[in-house]
Design a protein around this motif. Structure first.
Motif, PDB file in Angstrom:
ATOM      1  N   PRO A  23     -20.793  25.231  43.159  1.00  0.00           N
ATOM      2  CA  PRO A  23     -20.940  26.386  43.671  1.00  0.00           C
ATOM      3  C   PRO A  23     -22.059  26.355  45.026  1.00  0.00           C
ATOM      4  O   PRO A  23     -22.627  25.407  45.038  1.00  0.00           O
ATOM      5  CB  PRO A  23     -21.746  27.355  42.582  1.00  0.00           C
ATOM      6  CG  PRO A  23     -21.302  26.513  41.306  1.00  0.00           C
ATOM      7  CD  PRO A  23     -21.205  25.256  41.966  1.00  0.00           C
ATOM      8  N   ASP A  24     -21.912  27.485  45.807  1.00  0.00           N
ATOM      9  CA  ASP A  24     -22.687  27.235  47.018  1.00  0.00           C
ATOM     10  C   ASP A  24     -24.264  27.175  46.942  1.00  0.00           C
ATOM     11  O   ASP A  24     -24.849  26.560  47.844  1.00  0.00           O
ATOM     12  CB  ASP A  24     -22.522  28.404  47.933  1.00  0.00           C
ATOM     13  CG  ASP A  24     -20.997  28.609  48.385  1.00  0.00           C
ATOM     14  OD1 ASP A  24     -20.370  27.619  48.463  1.00  0.00           O
ATOM     15  OD2 ASP A  24     -20.384  29.735  48.830  1.00  0.00           O
ATOM     16  N   SER A  25     -24.794  27.672  45.578  1.00  0.00           N
ATOM     17  CA  SER A  25     -26.248  27.649  45.440  1.00  0.00           C
ATOM     18  C   SER A  25     -26.576  26.325  44.884  1.00  0.00           C
ATOM     19  O   SER A  25     -27.827  26.277  44.592  1.00  0.00           O
ATOM     20  CB  SER A  25     -26.355  28.797  44.332  1.00  0.00           C
ATOM     21  OG  SER A  25     -25.690  28.725  43.269  1.00  0.00           O
ATOM     22  N   LEU A  26     -25.639  25.347  44.817  1.00  0.00           N
ATOM     23  CA  LEU A  26     -26.054  24.003  44.371  1.00  0.00           C
ATOM     24  C   LEU A  26     -25.705  22.965  45.115  1.00  0.00           C
ATOM     25  O   LEU A  26     -24.704  22.930  45.948  1.00  0.00           O
ATOM     26  CB  LEU A  26     -25.344  23.780  42.797  1.00  0.00           C
ATOM     27  CG  LEU A  26     -25.722  24.410  41.560  1.00  0.00           C
ATOM     28  CD1 LEU A  26     -25.012  23.954  40.197  1.00  0.00           C
ATOM     29  CD2 LEU A  26     -27.191  24.508  41.163  1.00  0.00           C
ATOM     30  N   SER A  27     -26.751  21.996  45.335  1.00  0.00           N
ATOM     31  CA  SER A  27     -26.619  20.906  46.264  1.00  0.00           C
ATOM     32  C   SER A  27     -25.673  19.804  45.377  1.00  0.00           C
ATOM     33  O   SER A  27     -25.817  19.948  44.179  1.00  0.00           O
ATOM     34  CB  SER A  27     -27.705  20.387  46.739  1.00  0.00           C
ATOM     35  OG  SER A  27     -28.569  19.654  45.675  1.00  0.00           O
ATOM     36  N   PRO A  76     -15.212  26.171  37.984  1.00  0.00           N
ATOM     37  CA  PRO A  76     -14.851  24.703  38.208  1.00  0.00           C
ATOM     38  C   PRO A  76     -16.221  23.778  37.741  1.00  0.00           C
ATOM     39  O   PRO A  76     -15.914  22.977  36.770  1.00  0.00           O
ATOM     40  CB  PRO A  76     -14.435  24.439  39.429  1.00  0.00           C
ATOM     41  CG  PRO A  76     -14.153  25.840  40.227  1.00  0.00           C
ATOM     42  CD  PRO A  76     -15.063  27.000  39.419  1.00  0.00           C
ATOM     43  N   PHE A  77     -17.137  24.280  38.018  1.00  0.00           N
ATOM     44  CA  PHE A  77     -18.636  23.607  37.575  1.00  0.00           C
ATOM     45  C   PHE A  77     -18.690  23.765  36.086  1.00  0.00           C
ATOM     46  O   PHE A  77     -19.022  22.545  35.232  1.00  0.00           O
ATOM     47  CB  PHE A  77     -19.711  24.283  38.352  1.00  0.00           C
ATOM     48  CG  PHE A  77     -21.020  23.479  38.072  1.00  0.00           C
ATOM     49  CD1 PHE A  77     -21.358  22.370  38.322  1.00  0.00           C
ATOM     50  CD2 PHE A  77     -21.976  24.155  37.018  1.00  0.00           C
ATOM     51  CE1 PHE A  77     -22.470  21.855  38.009  1.00  0.00           C
ATOM     52  CE2 PHE A  77     -23.197  23.592  36.845  1.00  0.00           C
ATOM     53  CZ  PHE A  77     -23.554  22.394  36.966  1.00  0.00           C
ATOM     54  N   ILE A 106     -21.017  26.915  29.022  1.00  0.00           N
ATOM     55  CA  ILE A 106     -21.183  25.277  28.781  1.00  0.00           C
ATOM     56  C   ILE A 106     -21.229  24.951  27.367  1.00  0.00           C
ATOM     57  O   ILE A 106     -20.701  24.245  26.913  1.00  0.00           O
ATOM     58  CB  ILE A 106     -22.306  24.696  29.686  1.00  0.00           C
ATOM     59  CG1 ILE A 106     -21.840  24.930  31.354  1.00  0.00           C
ATOM     60  CG2 ILE A 106     -22.476  23.418  29.434  1.00  0.00           C
ATOM     61  CD1 ILE A 106     -22.771  24.617  31.965  1.00  0.00           C
ATOM     62  N   GLN A 107     -22.305  25.773  26.908  1.00  0.00           N
ATOM     63  CA  GLN A 107     -22.526  25.293  25.358  1.00  0.00           C
ATOM     64  C   GLN A 107     -21.288  25.836  24.427  1.00  0.00           C
ATOM     65  O   GLN A 107     -21.145  25.164  23.495  1.00  0.00           O
ATOM     66  CB  GLN A 107     -23.714  26.331  24.938  1.00  0.00           C
ATOM     67  CG  GLN A 107     -25.082  25.669  25.681  1.00  0.00           C
ATOM     68  CD  GLN A 107     -25.253  24.190  25.169  1.00  0.00           C
ATOM     69  OE1 GLN A 107     -25.012  23.355  26.002  1.00  0.00           O
ATOM     70  NE2 GLN A 107     -25.824  23.968  23.852  1.00  0.00           N
TER      71      GLN A 107
END
Length: 256
Positions: free
Chosen positions: A9-13, A202-203, A62-63
């Motif tokens: 996502p755009d908010s993660l590097s 996707p993440f 995720i969990q």
């Protein structure tokens, strides 16, 4: 590398995303081999870099995937009697939480969960009646309600199920199935509240895939432990998580 960039996502590097993907493998290994702890650790790591509004819904999905994988790999050991009583409680707790959308002080939830976990690990055994269908339903409803707001009820559910079973595989399998049910309503509740899961999908799927690898490795470690050693390690892990919650409650309440 280009494929990986498309998952983020755009908010993660990119470095943070790679770190979190590796963390998903390691924390799933911890939960599968030691019974608990991985989910809370992953929540802490995600909270360090992810946008606040995304932490609980993304962590919940995720969990959900991680617990589905763990339940699938250990399905022969699941206590379906416990799960049959747990499911109605999940529905009741999630429905009540979605309806009320309460915002009680965080330190109250943290303090309550921590004290209950410590009691279930080291206090006198609960009466046998507490583990019948009504007791399991009540525990399920309460923790499902709270999980929509704090995302940290796994240790409490784990401690409760640990009092029902001494067999390490039954504990891990039943806990994974219970948490699968508890995380499932979050998609509906947070989706209805307007959270955009599509941006994170996707993440989330990549994190679930890494988590499945960790679960597979962790179950191999679990086979090397005796039930007695597993119970001791399980209690120590849950106690450490409870102490962390007590510390967080003291900070949230401004006691320090």
């Amino acid at each position: 590398m280009e494929v990986l960039n498309q998952l983020i996502p755009d908010s993660l590097s990119l470095p943070v995303a790679v770190f979190l993907l590796a963390s998903s493998t390691i924390t799933s290994l911890i939960t599968a081999s030691l019974g608990a702890g991985g989910g809370v650790l992953l929540l802490v790591l995600m909270a360090s870099w992810m946008p606040p509004a995304a932490i609980i819904p993304v962590h919940g999905m995720i969990q959900l995937g991680s617990n589905v994988g763990r339940a699938a790999l250990t399905w022969r050991h699941i206590d379906w009697r416990v799960i049959a009583a747990f499911l109605p409680g999940v529905i009741a707790g999630a429905a009540l939480g979605a309806w009320l959308l309460v915002n009680l002080p965080t330190h109250i939830w943290q303090l309550t969960i921590a004290l209950f976990v410590l009691y279930l690990c080291w206090g006198p055994a609960l009466p046998k009646g507490a583990f019948g269908a009504p007791g399991v339903f009540l525990a399920s409803a309460l923790t499902s309600f709270v999980s929509l707001f704090v995302g940290a009820t796994g240790p409490l559910v784990a401690a409760f199920i640990k009092q029902i079973h001494t067999d390490r595989f039954k504990t891990v399998a039943t806990f994974a199935t219970a948490m699968t049910l508890q995380h499932a309503p979050k998609a509906l509740v947070f989706g209805a509240a307007g959270f955009m899961f599509f941006e994170w999908l996707p993440f989330i799927l990549a994190m679930i895939g890494c988590g499945f690898a960790g679960t597979w490795l962790g179950l191999h470690v679990l086979r090397t432990l005796s039930n007695r050693k597993f119970t001791l390690i399980f209690n120590i892990v849950l106690t450490a998580l409870a102490i962390r919650l007590l510390w967080q409650a003291s900070l949230s309440a401004g006691w320090w």
